[in-house]
Design a protein around this motif. Sequence first.
Motif, PDB file in Angstrom:
ATOM      1  N   VAL A 151       0.876  -1.167   0.000  1.00  0.00           N
ATOM      2  CA  VAL A 151       0.000   0.000   0.000  1.00  0.00           C
ATOM      3  C   VAL A 151       0.913   1.217   0.000  1.00  0.00           C
ATOM      4  CG1 VAL A 151      -1.841   1.226   1.195  1.00  0.00           C
ATOM      5  CG2 VAL A 151      -1.788  -1.276   1.226  1.00  0.00           C
ATOM      6  N   LEU A 152       1.096   1.796  -1.183  1.00  0.00           N
ATOM      7  CA  LEU A 152       2.069   2.857  -1.380  1.00  0.00           C
ATOM      8  C   LEU A 152       1.351   4.175  -1.626  1.00  0.00           C
ATOM      9  CD1 LEU A 152       4.445   0.870  -3.769  1.00  0.00           C
ATOM     10  CD2 LEU A 152       4.349   0.851  -1.259  1.00  0.00           C
ATOM     11  N   SER A 153       1.815   5.209  -0.963  1.00  0.00           N
ATOM     12  CA  SER A 153       1.105   6.491  -0.977  1.00  0.00           C
ATOM     13  C   SER A 153       0.866   7.027  -2.380  1.00  0.00           C
ATOM     14  CB  SER A 153       1.867   7.522  -0.135  1.00  0.00           C
ATOM     15  OG  SER A 153       3.179   7.714  -0.647  1.00  0.00           O
ATOM     16  N   PHE A 154       1.865   6.919  -3.261  1.00  0.00           N
ATOM     17  CA  PHE A 154       1.710   7.518  -4.580  1.00  0.00           C
ATOM     18  C   PHE A 154       0.675   6.780  -5.421  1.00  0.00           C
ATOM     19  CE2 PHE A 154       4.486   4.103  -5.892  1.00  0.00           C
ATOM     20  CZ  PHE A 154       4.283   3.932  -7.260  1.00  0.00           C
ATOM     21  N   VAL A 158      -2.624   9.466  -1.143  1.00  0.00           N
ATOM     22  CA  VAL A 158      -2.755   9.898   0.247  1.00  0.00           C
ATOM     23  C   VAL A 158      -1.547   9.424   1.039  1.00  0.00           C
ATOM     24  CG1 VAL A 158      -4.050   7.832   0.914  1.00  0.00           C
ATOM     25  CG2 VAL A 158      -4.295   9.930   2.254  1.00  0.00           C
ATOM     26  N   CYS A 159      -1.107  10.242   1.990  1.00  0.00           N
ATOM     27  CA  CYS A 159       0.071   9.928   2.801  1.00  0.00           C
ATOM     28  C   CYS A 159      -0.310   9.824   4.274  1.00  0.00           C
ATOM     29  CB  CYS A 159       1.128  11.025   2.663  1.00  0.00           C
ATOM     30  SG  CYS A 159       1.819  11.242   1.013  1.00  0.00           S
ATOM     31  N   PHE A 166      -4.260   3.868   6.026  1.00  0.00           N
ATOM     32  CA  PHE A 166      -4.326   2.676   6.875  1.00  0.00           C
ATOM     33  C   PHE A 166      -5.605   1.881   6.589  1.00  0.00           C
ATOM     34  CE2 PHE A 166      -1.958   5.922   9.335  1.00  0.00           C
ATOM     35  CZ  PHE A 166      -0.724   5.306   9.330  1.00  0.00           C
ATOM     36  N   ARG A 167      -6.683   2.602   6.323  1.00  0.00           N
ATOM     37  CA  ARG A 167      -7.922   1.916   5.971  1.00  0.00           C
ATOM     38  C   ARG A 167      -7.779   1.189   4.636  1.00  0.00           C
ATOM     39  NH1 ARG A 167     -10.434   6.517   8.654  1.00  0.00           N
ATOM     40  NH2 ARG A 167     -10.512   7.686   6.676  1.00  0.00           N
ATOM     41  N   SER A 168      -7.021   1.770   3.722  1.00  0.00           N
ATOM     42  CA  SER A 168      -6.759   1.103   2.443  1.00  0.00           C
ATOM     43  C   SER A 168      -5.987  -0.198   2.663  1.00  0.00           C
ATOM     44  CB  SER A 168      -5.963   2.020   1.510  1.00  0.00           C
ATOM     45  OG  SER A 168      -6.738   3.137   1.115  1.00  0.00           O
ATOM     46  N   ALA A 169      -5.055  -0.164   3.607  1.00  0.00           N
ATOM     47  CA  ALA A 169      -4.287  -1.370   3.916  1.00  0.00           C
ATOM     48  C   ALA A 169      -5.180  -2.448   4.519  1.00  0.00           C
ATOM     49  CB  ALA A 169      -3.142  -1.030   4.866  1.00  0.00           C
ATOM     50  N   LEU A 173      -5.950  -6.205   2.881  1.00  0.00           N
ATOM     51  CA  LEU A 173      -5.752  -7.474   3.591  1.00  0.00           C
ATOM     52  C   LEU A 173      -7.071  -8.157   3.942  1.00  0.00           C
ATOM     53  CD1 LEU A 173      -2.834  -6.607   6.063  1.00  0.00           C
ATOM     54  CD2 LEU A 173      -2.717  -7.865   3.889  1.00  0.00           C
ATOM     55  N   GLU A 174      -8.169  -7.419   3.730  1.00  0.00           N
ATOM     56  CA  GLU A 174      -9.510  -7.932   4.053  1.00  0.00           C
ATOM     57  C   GLU A 174      -9.621  -8.288   5.534  1.00  0.00           C
ATOM     58  OE1 GLU A 174     -10.079 -11.162   1.280  1.00  0.00           O
ATOM     59  OE2 GLU A 174     -10.708  -9.789  -0.312  1.00  0.00           O
TER      60      GLU A 174
END
Length: 229
Positions: A151-154, A158-159, A166-169, A173-174
Amino acid sequence: MLLDWVGTLIVPKWGPDHAGPKGGSWIEGALQRLARDASSSEVSRISAALDAAIRQPEVAQAMKGADASVESYRAGFARWASAAGIDEALMGALYDELALPDVDLFAVDVERTLATLKAAGVRVAVVSDVHFDIRPWFVKAGLDGYVDRFVLSFEHGVCKPDPAIFRSALDALEVGPDDALMVGDRSAYDGAAVEAGIATVLLPPLAEASAERLHLVLASCGLRPLARL
């Protein structure tokens, strides 16, 4: 598990705020690629100029959150290099040097830790503020098979410390926040995972690749490191 990259898994080799023992290597590498003077005195001069430039409010502002996209980082980096008195050719070489994989920067206990997590069935996401693809670093180090998601910011626009990354991560991972652990080295950035409801472990920033700290993370999960690989 969510793992930060720079300062947690690898020794930083670039600034700002990264002045580890490998801190001059990217400057030296850039100078060598241009067939310029790469003496320690010249590397130190350029490093000092960059350090001074990043303290300028307008430069610091330009670099803040720059990892949200390739374009924003390139613009911020150009402002930083210009303020340091670095010419365009060297700026380009320094910019390119950042993304070159260096397996020597990984801490010695990274593989053992990732292998232990894998064996225990713990899914891993590497969550990093970065403007380039770090997957080749893991491939070159033979660690890519241990990481489930990057999960990379670019790639997400979002950073940290925005809780959205963190929610994207978690989504990648489900898993829910109650079933995750964030591990990082910067309270103001990685520590923001608590705003997303994620328990967080903060380690001192990695300064030497020989330092072994990640057993503390495994202990928090009730795991013992596998035998040395």
